[in-house]
Design an enzyme around this catalytic site. Structure first.
Site, PDB file in Angstrom:
ATOM      1  N   HIS A  88       0.831  -1.208   0.000  1.00  0.00           N
ATOM      2  CA  HIS A  88       0.000   0.000   0.000  1.00  0.00           C
ATOM      3  C   HIS A  88       0.863   1.254   0.000  1.00  0.00           C
ATOM      4  O   HIS A  88       1.895   1.313   0.671  1.00  0.00           O
ATOM      5  CB  HIS A  88      -1.004   0.006   1.158  1.00  0.00           C
ATOM      6  N   ASP A  90      -0.522   4.331   0.612  1.00  0.00           N
ATOM      7  CA  ASP A  90      -1.049   5.364   1.514  1.00  0.00           C
ATOM      8  C   ASP A  90      -0.344   5.252   2.864  1.00  0.00           C
ATOM      9  O   ASP A  90       0.185   4.194   3.222  1.00  0.00           O
ATOM     10  CB  ASP A  90      -2.573   5.255   1.684  1.00  0.00           C
ATOM     11  N   GLU A 155      -5.224   1.337   2.401  1.00  0.00           N
ATOM     12  CA  GLU A 155      -5.070   0.298   3.430  1.00  0.00           C
ATOM     13  C   GLU A 155      -5.287   0.865   4.821  1.00  0.00           C
ATOM     14  O   GLU A 155      -5.932   0.251   5.666  1.00  0.00           O
ATOM     15  CB  GLU A 155      -3.678  -0.339   3.320  1.00  0.00           C
ATOM     16  N   GLU A 156      -4.765   2.069   5.029  1.00  0.00           N
ATOM     17  CA  GLU A 156      -4.821   2.651   6.371  1.00  0.00           C
ATOM     18  C   GLU A 156      -6.225   3.158   6.730  1.00  0.00           C
ATOM     19  O   GLU A 156      -6.470   3.587   7.854  1.00  0.00           O
ATOM     20  CB  GLU A 156      -3.801   3.791   6.510  1.00  0.00           C
ATOM     21  N   ASP A 182       4.539  -6.079   4.689  1.00  0.00           N
ATOM     22  CA  ASP A 182       3.886  -4.977   5.418  1.00  0.00           C
ATOM     23  C   ASP A 182       3.750  -5.342   6.897  1.00  0.00           C
ATOM     24  O   ASP A 182       2.835  -4.900   7.572  1.00  0.00           O
ATOM     25  CB  ASP A 182       2.509  -4.692   4.777  1.00  0.00           C
ATOM     26  N   HIS A 429       2.877   4.526  12.369  1.00  0.00           N
ATOM     27  CA  HIS A 429       1.681   5.272  12.811  1.00  0.00           C
ATOM     28  C   HIS A 429       2.022   6.365  13.821  1.00  0.00           C
ATOM     29  O   HIS A 429       1.128   7.003  14.365  1.00  0.00           O
ATOM     30  CB  HIS A 429       0.603   4.353  13.412  1.00  0.00           C
TER      31      HIS A 429
HETATM   32  N1  BES Z   1       1.444  -2.474   8.278  1.00  0.00           N
HETATM   33  C1  BES Z   1       0.273  -2.414   9.087  1.00  0.00           C
HETATM   34  C2  BES Z   1      -0.206  -3.763   9.586  1.00  0.00           C
HETATM   35  C3  BES Z   1       0.587  -4.307  10.719  1.00  0.00           C
HETATM   36  C4  BES Z   1       0.714  -3.572  11.880  1.00  0.00           C
HETATM   37  C5  BES Z   1       1.146  -5.527  10.641  1.00  0.00           C
HETATM   38  C6  BES Z   1       1.436  -4.078  12.942  1.00  0.00           C
HETATM   39  C7  BES Z   1       1.864  -6.024  11.676  1.00  0.00           C
HETATM   40  C8  BES Z   1       2.021  -5.294  12.830  1.00  0.00           C
HETATM   41  C9  BES Z   1      -0.852  -1.807   8.282  1.00  0.00           C
HETATM   42  O1  BES Z   1      -0.441  -0.798   7.412  1.00  0.00           O
HETATM   43  C10 BES Z   1      -1.828  -1.197   9.224  1.00  0.00           C
HETATM   44  O2  BES Z   1      -1.478  -0.415  10.038  1.00  0.00           O
HETATM   45  N2  BES Z   1      -3.064  -1.584   9.108  1.00  0.00           N
HETATM   46  C11 BES Z   1      -4.135  -1.021   9.836  1.00  0.00           C
HETATM   47  C12 BES Z   1      -5.391  -1.532   9.216  1.00  0.00           C
HETATM   48  C13 BES Z   1      -6.633  -0.929   9.764  1.00  0.00           C
HETATM   49  C14 BES Z   1      -6.714   0.534   9.494  1.00  0.00           C
HETATM   50  C15 BES Z   1      -7.823  -1.642   9.190  1.00  0.00           C
HETATM   51  C16 BES Z   1      -4.038  -1.396  11.296  1.00  0.00           C
HETATM   52  O3  BES Z   1      -3.635  -2.521  11.626  1.00  0.00           O
HETATM   53  O4  BES Z   1      -4.345  -0.543  12.123  1.00  0.00           O
HETATM   54 ZN    ZN Z   2       1.088  -1.082   6.402  1.00  0.00          ZN
END
Ligand code: BES
Ligand code: ZN
Length: 456
Positions: A88, A90, A155-156, A182, A429
């Site tokens: 992703h 974004d 994705e975010e 990711d 984040h």
């Molecule tokens: N890269 C992360 C997912 C992730 C986070 C994998 C921590 C392993 C450990 C992804 O970009 C993400 O942050 N996804 C969001 C999705 C949500 C907004 C539906 C998340 O997990 O908060």
């Molecule tokens: Zn991610």
């Protein structure tokens, strides 16, 4: 391809890689910010150019009604497996901006790391796939598998438009395996394969009363206060054992087999290291489970933000007209996000007092997913990691979510290999997000070796 040649090639290109990555990092592709629509398109176009320059074919931007999806492929390995790479472009919002040591969209090398929003999550990791592909071309080697790419810009914010796209483009995306970079490695130089992600159910709850804020002398104590009600609701979402109190919340959770819990317990873990990574005061959570279990195999509920009434400088005497909390629930296999959102709504309607109004806005959701770890594609990933990092990978789950992993698995009938190169303390984040440069370069090598492993 000879590994030493690959390794030397990647090492010789470090400077160019960083320059090119800086170019896509510079574009402020914050999907949560409606004012950044143009940046989203610019970022998608810029990545498309990088793909074409690398030699990827049929690069196309798909309109979705939201941010564009980027597709591309290179299918010249007849009889060999097809690999779909997902990533992703974004990124998360950057606030609080004042906490950043260098500007979030200016990629800056400091020590062993590259600092910028998206460096680790996920522009840096998406970029690694493009460079792994390019390495074959530059070394005049045939690409050993058929490759397809799908990169999204939402994705975010819950991958709202990707799901229908996958469902309606089954033939275009058809693949034998999906590879996603990711996720994070378990620690520095600890090669890792992630085999489980949690799902997500996100909603907003707004308690309201009067149409506008009221003088607290004229009305305070004689009508109910939405901030008080919301605080009371939030305080009732967990019991003293750290369990979520929403009725039937745990009904569909299946017990993780003892052997898997033993495997998890065998991973190196220390509270001290976990507290260092998080900067938190103490560990905390559901009674009867370890930290990794709380994060990986148990569903949780968290308030992500809460606001209402006067929050500016100084004092102001009002009864707020409304108050809002943003709530996310992380789900584990066999739970359904739609069902959990409904259960939450029913519970809130039950407990809200008749002195206020309440509204629930369902925001987005994604299902939990598990990868079958005995699949040959996982073995290939394991071999690739071992080749580059010189040791066998750790197998972990993660607490985070990638909303469409289960959709890929179900629609394409292909396993999703989560081969990420981030780290748990890279501030994804958060302010000062960064990417460990060794993982960046070794990740490129690993992905190139993976394509070779999958070919045989
Ligand atoms: N890269 C992360 C997912 C992730 C986070 C994998 C921590 C392993 C450990 C992804 O970009 C993400 O942050 N996804 C969001 C999705 C949500 C907004 C539906 C998340 O997990 O908060
Ligand atoms: Zn991610």
């Amino acid at each position: 391809m000879d590994y030493n040649e690959l390794s030397a090639y990647v090492d010789s290109r470090k400077r160019e890689y960083l320059n090119e990555l800086s170019g896509i990092i510079r574009i402020e592709s914050v999907s949560a910010d409606p004012s950044k629509k143009k940046e989203m398109v610019r970022c998608a176009e810029s990545i498309s150019s990088l793909m074409r320059e690398a030699g990827i074919e049929n690069v196309t931007l798909f309109e979705t009604g939201g941010n564009p999806l980027i597709y591309g492929d290179y299918k010249h390995a007849e009889g060999k497996p097809t690999v779909l790479v997902y990533g992703h472009y974004d990124v998360q919002p950057v606030d609080p901006l004042s906490e950043w040591e260098t500007p979030p969209f200016e990629a800056t090398v400091r020590g062993d790391d590259l600092y910028a929003r998206g460096s680790s999550d996920d522009k840096g990791q998406l970029f690694m796939h493009l460079k792994a592909f390019e390495a074959f071309r530059k070394l005049n080697e045939e690409i050993p598998v058929n490759l397809k790419y799908i990169f999204e810009g939402e994705e975010e914010i819950g991958s709202i438009h990707l799901e229908p796209f996958i469902r309606s483009h089954g033939e275009l995306l058809k693949a034998d395996v999906v590879v996603i970079s990711d996720t994070a490695m378990y620690g520095r130089d600890m090669p890792t394969i992630c085999y489980g992600l949690r799902g997500m159910a996100y909603l907003e709850i707004t308690v309201s009363n009067s149409a506008i804020d009221l003088h607290s002398g004229s009305f305070g104590g004689a009508i109910d206060n939405p901030v008080h009600v919301l605080a009371d609701i939030v305080s009732r979402l967990h019991d003293k054992y750290g369990r979520v109190t929403v009725p039937h919340f745990y009904d569909d959770v299946v017990d993780v087999p003892t052997e898997e819990r033993e495997e998890i317990a065998r991973l190196p873990y220390s509270d001290a290291e976990f507290l260092r990574q998080s900067g938190a005061v103490a560990t905390f959570g559901e009674y009867g489970f370890s930290t990794n279990e709380r994060l990986w195999i148990r569903p949780t509920l968290d308030v992500n933000g809460i606001y209402g009434g006067f929050t500016g400088e100084g004092a102001k005497t009002i009864i707020p007209s409304k108050a809002t909390a943003k709530v996310s629930m992380r789900l584990v296999p066999n739970q359904s996000s739609a069902k959990i959102l409904d259960l939450f709504e029913i519970f809130i309607n039950q407990i809200v007092p008749p002195t206020v109004k309440v509204a629930i806005k369902k925001m987005h959701s994604g299902e939990p997913a598990l990868t079958p770890i005995n699949h040959p594609a996982v073995k290939a990933a394991s071999a690739a990691l071992e080749r580059v990092f010189g040791r066998k990978p750790y197998f972990i789950r993660e607490g985070g979510s990638i909303p469409e992993v289960l959709t890929f698995q179900e629609t394409l009938g292909a396993p999703v290999v989560l081969l990420g190169f981030g780290l748990p303390d890279e501030n994804s984040h958060a302010p000062n997000e960064h990417l460990y440069l060794r993982h960046f370069f070794d990740g490129i090598k690993t992905l190139a070796v993976l394509y070779q492993e999958l070919s045989s």
